[in-house]
Design a protein around this motif. Structure first.
Motif, PDB file in Angstrom:
ATOM      1  N   SER A 136       0.781  -1.336  -0.135  1.00  0.00           N
ATOM      2  CA  SER A 136      -0.084  -0.131  -0.192  1.00  0.00           C
ATOM      3  C   SER A 136       0.757   1.308  -0.146  1.00  0.00           C
ATOM      4  O   SER A 136       0.186   2.146  -0.267  1.00  0.00           O
ATOM      5  CB  SER A 136      -0.778   0.042   1.370  1.00  0.00           C
ATOM      6  N   PHE A 137       2.135   1.145   0.315  1.00  0.00           N
ATOM      7  CA  PHE A 137       3.126   2.150   0.529  1.00  0.00           C
ATOM      8  C   PHE A 137       4.140   2.654  -0.420  1.00  0.00           C
ATOM      9  O   PHE A 137       4.567   1.580  -1.001  1.00  0.00           O
ATOM     10  CB  PHE A 137       3.487   2.374   1.893  1.00  0.00           C
ATOM     11  N   ASP A 138       4.780   3.556  -0.852  1.00  0.00           N
ATOM     12  CA  ASP A 138       5.644   3.920  -1.377  1.00  0.00           C
ATOM     13  C   ASP A 138       6.975   4.095  -0.308  1.00  0.00           C
ATOM     14  O   ASP A 138       7.381   5.387  -0.067  1.00  0.00           O
ATOM     15  CB  ASP A 138       5.545   5.091  -2.289  1.00  0.00           C
TER      16      ASP A 138
ATOM     17  N   MET B 279       1.771   4.962 -20.587  1.00  0.00           N
ATOM     18  CA  MET B 279       1.766   6.369 -20.196  1.00  0.00           C
ATOM     19  C   MET B 279       1.929   7.309 -21.614  1.00  0.00           C
ATOM     20  O   MET B 279       2.314   6.586 -22.426  1.00  0.00           O
ATOM     21  CB  MET B 279       2.789   6.913 -19.293  1.00  0.00           C
TER      22      MET B 279
ATOM     23  N   ASN C  33       0.837  12.594 -19.529  1.00  0.00           N
ATOM     24  CA  ASN C  33       0.663  12.020 -18.170  1.00  0.00           C
ATOM     25  C   ASN C  33       2.354  12.191 -17.384  1.00  0.00           C
ATOM     26  O   ASN C  33       2.377  11.522 -16.364  1.00  0.00           O
ATOM     27  CB  ASN C  33       0.387  10.703 -18.134  1.00  0.00           C
ATOM     28  N   PHE C  34       3.337  12.311 -17.969  1.00  0.00           N
ATOM     29  CA  PHE C  34       4.599  12.329 -17.475  1.00  0.00           C
ATOM     30  C   PHE C  34       5.219  13.627 -17.273  1.00  0.00           C
ATOM     31  O   PHE C  34       5.478  14.184 -18.161  1.00  0.00           O
ATOM     32  CB  PHE C  34       5.582  11.343 -18.205  1.00  0.00           C
TER      33      PHE C  34
ATOM     34  N   SER D  54       8.821  16.200 -11.650  1.00  0.00           N
ATOM     35  CA  SER D  54       8.289  15.728 -10.569  1.00  0.00           C
ATOM     36  C   SER D  54       8.602  14.120 -10.290  1.00  0.00           C
ATOM     37  O   SER D  54       8.799  13.684  -9.291  1.00  0.00           O
ATOM     38  CB  SER D  54       6.726  15.958 -10.637  1.00  0.00           C
TER      39      SER D  54
ATOM     40  N   ALA E 189       1.103   4.347  -2.140  1.00  0.00           N
ATOM     41  CA  ALA E 189       1.730   3.921  -3.537  1.00  0.00           C
ATOM     42  C   ALA E 189       0.815   4.585  -4.525  1.00  0.00           C
ATOM     43  O   ALA E 189       1.422   4.714  -5.849  1.00  0.00           O
ATOM     44  CB  ALA E 189       1.578   2.564  -3.603  1.00  0.00           C
TER      45      ALA E 189
ATOM     46  N   ARG F 230       0.832   7.777  -9.153  1.00  0.00           N
ATOM     47  CA  ARG F 230       1.766   7.522  -7.947  1.00  0.00           C
ATOM     48  C   ARG F 230       2.015   8.936  -7.432  1.00  0.00           C
ATOM     49  O   ARG F 230       2.809   9.579  -8.103  1.00  0.00           O
ATOM     50  CB  ARG F 230       2.896   6.737  -8.426  1.00  0.00           C
TER      51      ARG F 230
ATOM     52  N   ARG G  87       4.262   9.988  -5.334  1.00  0.00           N
ATOM     53  CA  ARG G  87       5.598  10.439  -5.194  1.00  0.00           C
ATOM     54  C   ARG G  87       6.150  11.223  -6.412  1.00  0.00           C
ATOM     55  O   ARG G  87       6.913  12.252  -6.424  1.00  0.00           O
ATOM     56  CB  ARG G  87       6.491   9.249  -5.011  1.00  0.00           C
TER      57      ARG G  87
ATOM     58  N   SER H  11       3.982  11.432  -9.393  1.00  0.00           N
ATOM     59  CA  SER H  11       2.804  11.951 -10.234  1.00  0.00           C
ATOM     60  C   SER H  11       2.624  11.279 -11.649  1.00  0.00           C
ATOM     61  O   SER H  11       2.105  11.634 -12.303  1.00  0.00           O
ATOM     62  CB  SER H  11       2.926  13.461 -10.596  1.00  0.00           C
ATOM     63  N   GLU H  12       3.411   9.921 -11.682  1.00  0.00           N
ATOM     64  CA  GLU H  12       3.424   9.225 -12.988  1.00  0.00           C
ATOM     65  C   GLU H  12       1.990   8.179 -13.136  1.00  0.00           C
ATOM     66  O   GLU H  12       1.550   7.993 -12.027  1.00  0.00           O
ATOM     67  CB  GLU H  12       4.622   8.487 -13.114  1.00  0.00           C
TER      68      GLU H  12
END
Lengths: 211, 170
Positions: free
Chosen positions: A10-12, A80, A84-85, A89, B67, B150, B152, B154-155
């Motif tokens: 669930s986490f980064d 993508m 979107n990229f 960032s 995430a 995501r 972190r 933004s992708e």
């Protein structure tokens, strides 16, 4: 909800590891991480130390020369396009850690949480101030925390049969670590040192039982 | 707990709610996507602030980035969802739970091949649940999703096989 549940996907997470005198940052991006690493709060402590206001060191950084190819492969695997990229960032976090003297990696295939392969995004250009910086911010943590002290601990226990290592902190810093650091000096200043790290990280040595 | 830290925790909770659980009316899907991007930037800033000050005793979902997050729209209501909590079956709306149960037990790995994701773990499921809870008349088919991101970086994230089966292709 059970607090002890490993919900790492669930986490980064920001995970930090050492390879000799290099420090490596891995962004987990929803990957499934073993319990041993997920419940280890030392990653958080290390990040807090690095982001401390007192840490005013800033290294030059470089981006992985292969990064554009990796991003292009992301375009197809994640569906993508350029709209979107946002490259800026995407790089922000990894560049931040590279400036702090850490080799910063991202998980490559983020569509599959069980795929633990990483690619280097940004890395520092290590200069003469690294030695001072290393012992001030990067290694102090490993000295205070007995858990992450195993390689030196085993060696030291062979030499001195001691129970409390913390009493010997000064001795270790003065003699043992400085001696070790000198032997790694050439490797640290090698401009291609990131290639060696990439190999080590991609073999996922951190996630094996030896960690 | 230190007063400053408590204030920071409160501000983080506020931004987290703003970014992920607030419902908005009369927004189209693209507007929701822009809101998602903007709020995830703010969310990231406040998480960084917390990381610098809070001890390791704080709950992990307060100090680590999630995430994945996504926006969803049903009829007039726009909502958000993240991957950060694993819901039980009772937490889901019955309509959604019955759809999710077709691909496996909620909270366990799905029976579909080619994915290791748990059923009901994805941000899509949380966002759809939020939408159905707020708009009782909405049907599953009427829910539109924004691009999943995501926070972190933004992708864009691709939709997993579980979500494709339940909600259809992007």
């Amino acid at each position: 909800m059970n607090r002890k549940k490993n919900n790492s996907s669930s986490f980064d997470l920001d995970l930090f590891f050492s390879i000799s005198f290099f420090k490596v940052h891995l962004a987990s991006a929803g990957g499934i991480v073993p319990d041993k690493i997920f419940f280890d709060s030392s990653h958080h402590d290390f990040r807090k130390r690095i982001n401390n206001i007192e840490n005013k060191y800033e290294f030059e950084y470089r981006l992985n020369p292969e990064l554009n190819k990796i991003i292009e492969s992301k375009y197809t695997s994640q569906g993508m396009d350029e709209k979107n990229f946002n490259r800026e960032s995407y790089l922000r976090d990894f560049v931040h850690y590279a400036k702090k003297g850490i080799f910063s990696f991202d998980r490559t295939n983020i569509s599959d949480p069980s795929d633990l392969r990483f690619h280097l995004v940004a890395y520092p250009v290590i200069d003469d101030s690294y030695k001072e910086y290393f012992f001030q911010f990067l290694s102090k943590y490993s000295l205070q925390n007995k858990k992450n002290f195993t390689p030196w601990r085993i060696l030291l226990q062979k030499i001195w049969n001691i129970t409390d290592l913390l009493d010997y902190e000064k001795l270790i810093i003065n003699d043992f670590i400085y001696f070790e650091f000198d032997s790694f000096k050439n490797e640290i200043k090698d401009p291609n040192n990131y290639l060696f790290l990439e190999q080590r990280v991609n073999k996922s040595a951190f996630f094996s039982e030896d960690y | 707990m230190n007063k400053k830290i408590r204030e920071l925790v409160n501000s983080l909770n506020y931004y987290f709610d703003c970014a992920h659980h607030l419902s908005k009316q009369n927004r189209n899907v693209h507007a929701l996507y822009l809101m998602l991007l903007y709020n995830s930037e703010r969310y990231k800033v406040s998480v960084n602030l917390i990381q610098k000050s809070i001890s390791n005793k704080a709950k992990i979902d307060k100090r680590e980035l999630v995430a994945c997050s996504i926006g969803a729209k049903s009829n007039k209501i726009g909502v958000f969802g993240t991957s950060h909590v694993l819901f039980k079956e009772s937490d889901f709306e019955k309509r959604l739970a019955s759809e999710l149960k077709k691909i496996g037990i909620i909270g366990d790995k799905s029976t579909l091949e080619g994915t290791n994701n748990k059923v009901g773990k994805c941000a899509e499921a949380k966002a759809a649940n939020n939408a159905l809870r707020r708009d009782k008349k909405a049907s599953m088919a009427s829910i539109e999703f924004t691009i999943a991101i995501r926070p972190r970086t933004s992708e864009k994230l691709a939709r997993c096989i579980n979500c494709v089966t339940v909600f259809g292709y992007e």
